[in-house]
Enzyme design. Structure first.
Site, PDB file in Angstrom:
ATOM      1  CD  GLU A 198      -3.131   3.483  -5.003  1.00  0.00           C
ATOM      2  OE1 GLU A 198      -4.204   2.921  -5.300  1.00  0.00           O
ATOM      3  OE2 GLU A 198      -2.129   2.873  -4.647  1.00  0.00           O
ATOM      4  NE  ARG A 245      -4.330  -1.365   0.274  1.00  0.00           N
ATOM      5  CZ  ARG A 245      -4.511  -2.442  -0.489  1.00  0.00           C
ATOM      6  NH1 ARG A 245      -3.605  -2.800  -1.388  1.00  0.00           N
ATOM      7  NH2 ARG A 245      -5.615  -3.150  -0.369  1.00  0.00           N
ATOM      8  CG  HIS A 256      -3.541  -0.524  -6.569  1.00  0.00           C
ATOM      9  ND1 HIS A 256      -3.850   0.167  -5.413  1.00  0.00           N
ATOM     10  CD2 HIS A 256      -3.484  -1.844  -6.220  1.00  0.00           C
ATOM     11  CE1 HIS A 256      -4.008  -0.697  -4.422  1.00  0.00           C
ATOM     12  NE2 HIS A 256      -3.785  -1.923  -4.890  1.00  0.00           N
TER      13      HIS A 256
HETATM   14  P1  NAD Z   1      -0.614 -11.271   5.084  1.00  0.00           P
HETATM   15  O1  NAD Z   1      -1.407 -10.823   6.263  1.00  0.00           O
HETATM   16  O2  NAD Z   1      -0.650 -12.701   4.712  1.00  0.00           O
HETATM   17  O3  NAD Z   1       0.917 -10.831   5.257  1.00  0.00           O
HETATM   18  C1  NAD Z   1       1.345  -9.678   5.899  1.00  0.00           C
HETATM   19  C2  NAD Z   1       2.599 -10.018   6.681  1.00  0.00           C
HETATM   20  O4  NAD Z   1       3.188  -8.816   7.173  1.00  0.00           O
HETATM   21  C3  NAD Z   1       2.339 -10.920   7.900  1.00  0.00           C
HETATM   22  O5  NAD Z   1       3.188 -12.034   7.882  1.00  0.00           O
HETATM   23  C4  NAD Z   1       2.634 -10.002   9.093  1.00  0.00           C
HETATM   24  O6  NAD Z   1       3.130 -10.706  10.204  1.00  0.00           O
HETATM   25  C5  NAD Z   1       3.684  -9.082   8.484  1.00  0.00           C
HETATM   26  N1  NAD Z   1       3.869  -7.801   9.164  1.00  0.00           N
HETATM   27  C6  NAD Z   1       2.956  -7.031   9.795  1.00  0.00           C
HETATM   28  N2  NAD Z   1       3.555  -5.921  10.278  1.00  0.00           N
HETATM   29  C7  NAD Z   1       4.859  -5.982   9.927  1.00  0.00           C
HETATM   30  C8  NAD Z   1       5.980  -5.141  10.136  1.00  0.00           C
HETATM   31  N3  NAD Z   1       5.867  -3.974  10.782  1.00  0.00           N
HETATM   32  N4  NAD Z   1       7.171  -5.519   9.625  1.00  0.00           N
HETATM   33  C9  NAD Z   1       7.297  -6.686   8.951  1.00  0.00           C
HETATM   34  N5  NAD Z   1       6.272  -7.524   8.737  1.00  0.00           N
HETATM   35  C10 NAD Z   1       5.056  -7.169   9.219  1.00  0.00           C
HETATM   36  O7  NAD Z   1      -1.131 -10.366   3.877  1.00  0.00           O
HETATM   37  P2  NAD Z   1      -0.979 -10.659   2.303  1.00  0.00           P
HETATM   38  O8  NAD Z   1      -2.153 -11.418   1.817  1.00  0.00           O
HETATM   39  O9  NAD Z   1       0.383 -11.159   2.053  1.00  0.00           O
HETATM   40  O10 NAD Z   1      -1.144  -9.162   1.753  1.00  0.00           O
HETATM   41  C11 NAD Z   1      -0.252  -8.139   2.143  1.00  0.00           C
HETATM   42  C12 NAD Z   1      -0.732  -6.798   1.656  1.00  0.00           C
HETATM   43  O11 NAD Z   1      -0.533  -6.694   0.257  1.00  0.00           O
HETATM   44  C13 NAD Z   1      -2.246  -6.546   1.817  1.00  0.00           C
HETATM   45  O12 NAD Z   1      -2.577  -6.105   3.098  1.00  0.00           O
HETATM   46  C14 NAD Z   1      -2.523  -5.509   0.759  1.00  0.00           C
HETATM   47  O13 NAD Z   1      -2.445  -4.223   1.326  1.00  0.00           O
HETATM   48  C15 NAD Z   1      -1.390  -5.695  -0.239  1.00  0.00           C
HETATM   49  N6  NAD Z   1      -1.906  -6.137  -1.550  1.00  0.00           N
HETATM   50  C16 NAD Z   1      -1.711  -5.337  -2.643  1.00  0.00           C
HETATM   51  C17 NAD Z   1      -2.152  -5.741  -3.879  1.00  0.00           C
HETATM   52  C18 NAD Z   1      -1.972  -4.871  -5.087  1.00  0.00           C
HETATM   53  O14 NAD Z   1      -2.848  -4.860  -5.944  1.00  0.00           O
HETATM   54  N7  NAD Z   1      -0.875  -4.170  -5.219  1.00  0.00           N
HETATM   55  C19 NAD Z   1      -2.817  -6.969  -4.030  1.00  0.00           C
HETATM   56  C20 NAD Z   1      -2.981  -7.766  -2.912  1.00  0.00           C
HETATM   57  C21 NAD Z   1      -2.529  -7.347  -1.666  1.00  0.00           C
END
Ligand code: NAD
Length: 320
Positions: A266, A237, A284
């Site tokens: 955005e 994000r 995005h």
């Molecule tokens: P997820 O919850 O499986 O993974 C997130 C990870 O980040 C977890 O393992 C968590 O422990 C870790 N985390 C939390 N805080 C942290 C910190 N301060 N430092 C290091 N690690 C930390 O989520 P996911 O399914 O892998 O998705 C991640 C993010 O990707 C979503 O929340 C979304 O915002 C973004 N996303 C973007 C797109 C896009 O179109 N660009 C698409 C899908 C998801």
């Protein structure tokens, strides 16, 4: 007024599923993101809402949905929703995890390669008719083998991203509050503090969700720790990175480059970013494959139906 409101038309498999359940739904007619004001006007009698990551589901919106029981977000991230407020009001919130993991992990590699192998620049070069023959020094990029890939957030997408890259021969560092045994076993990845990851990595990719504690997690200080050749990829994000600090670093050549799929405000992409050549900019599209978007649509509808039927939706993120 309908019982269910969709802020945008979702892919057909989702609508087919919804049609099997009911025809008592309405879709916001213009094919553009809905505003807070329009949401407030439209959801007063709605019990179930399917919304997108672009929709501001604020306190005011939640208050306007006097009959609202479930908010089914068509995304895995749900930073567009005032989750605490929804929870306090007993409104269920759901997301669409997992089904977009591969698509986003693949896109992250595409973005990384676009940066390391200067794909966008090379395409422009060819189209502009500047290719006048093979050259030993034409558009040289960076190889991956033996380099250090650092991922911040080793959850679903971060893990899939690294696993897909096993053949590239990168060494992996990761930073996450939790140990990821799968990643460690399969790739030899080492869990380190974020500072160490930032100092040591050649490529840094962000895969965390946006919340108060991760807003500007990568700020001027963190960027200053990066190698001058480092490349920062953000498909998580926008507000996780201090965009102004990133622009300064890119302009001053303090880092090698960046690949961005997401932005702080955005859909606005700062003019300064657009003018830079050491950054690749995507609109995005992390989850933008037919496969992922279709599955997200079905998942959002299944969540919504379960919530309306008084069952626990499979992807409920609040009111545990
Ligand atoms: P997820 O919850 O499986 O993974 C997130 C990870 O980040 C977890 O393992 C968590 O422990 C870790 N985390 C939390 N805080 C942290 C910190 N301060 N430092 C290091 N690690 C930390 O989520 P996911 O399914 O892998 O998705 C991640 C993010 O990707 C979503 O929340 C979304 O915002 C973004 N996303 C973007 C797109 C896009 O179109 N660009 C698409 C899908 C998801």
């Amino acid at each position: 007024m309908s019982k269910i409101f969709l802020t945008r038309r979702i892919p057909k498999p989702g609508l087919m599923k919804l049609n099997e359940y009911t025809d008592d739904y309405a879709i916001f007619p213009p094919d553009k993101p809905i505003t807070e004001k329009e949401l407030i006007e439209d959801i007063s009698s709605v019990e179930g809402l399917i919304c997108l990551l672009t929709d501001p589901i604020t306190r005011n919106v939640i208050d306007s949905g006097r009959k609202l029981r479930i908010i089914a977000n068509y995304a895995v991230g749900y930073d567009n929703i005032d989750i605490d407020y929804a929870t306090n009001k007993g409104i269920i919130v759901t997301n669409t995890p997992g089904v977009l993991t591969d698509a986003t992990a693949e896109l992250t590699w595409a973005l990384l390669f676009a940066c390391t192998r200067r794909i966008v620049e090379a395409d422009m070069f060819s189209r502009e008719g500047r290719f006048d023959g093979w050259s030993p020094t034409l558009l040289l990029g960076k190889g991956l083998k033996g380099k250090i890939l650092g991922i911040i957030g080793a959850g679903r997408i971060g893990t899939a991203f690294v696993l897909k890259g096993i053949g590239f021969g990168v060494k992996v560092l990761y930073s996450d509050p939790y140990i990821n045994e799968v990643l460690e076993k399969k790739t030899g990845a080492k869990r380190v503090k974020m500072e160490e990851l930032l100092r040591k990595s050649d490529f840094i990719s962000l895969h965390i969700s946006l919340k108060e504690s991760t807003h500007h997690l990568i700020g001027a200080r963190e960027i200053s720790l990066l190698k001058p050749s480092a490349c920062l990829i953000n498909t998580s994000r926008g507000p996780i990175v201090d965009e102004k600090a990133l622009i300064r670093a890119l302009k001053d050549g303090k880092i090698g480059g960046a690949g961005l799929d997401v932005y702080e405000d955005e859909p606005n992409i700062p003019e300064e970013l657009i003018e830079l050549t050491n950054v690749v900019l995507l609109p995005h599209i992390g989850s933008a494959t037919h496969e992922a978007r279709n599955k997200m649509a079905v998942m959002a509808v299944e969540n919504l139906i379960a919530g309306l039927e008084g069952k626990k939706p499979p992807n409920q993120v609040n009111i545990k």
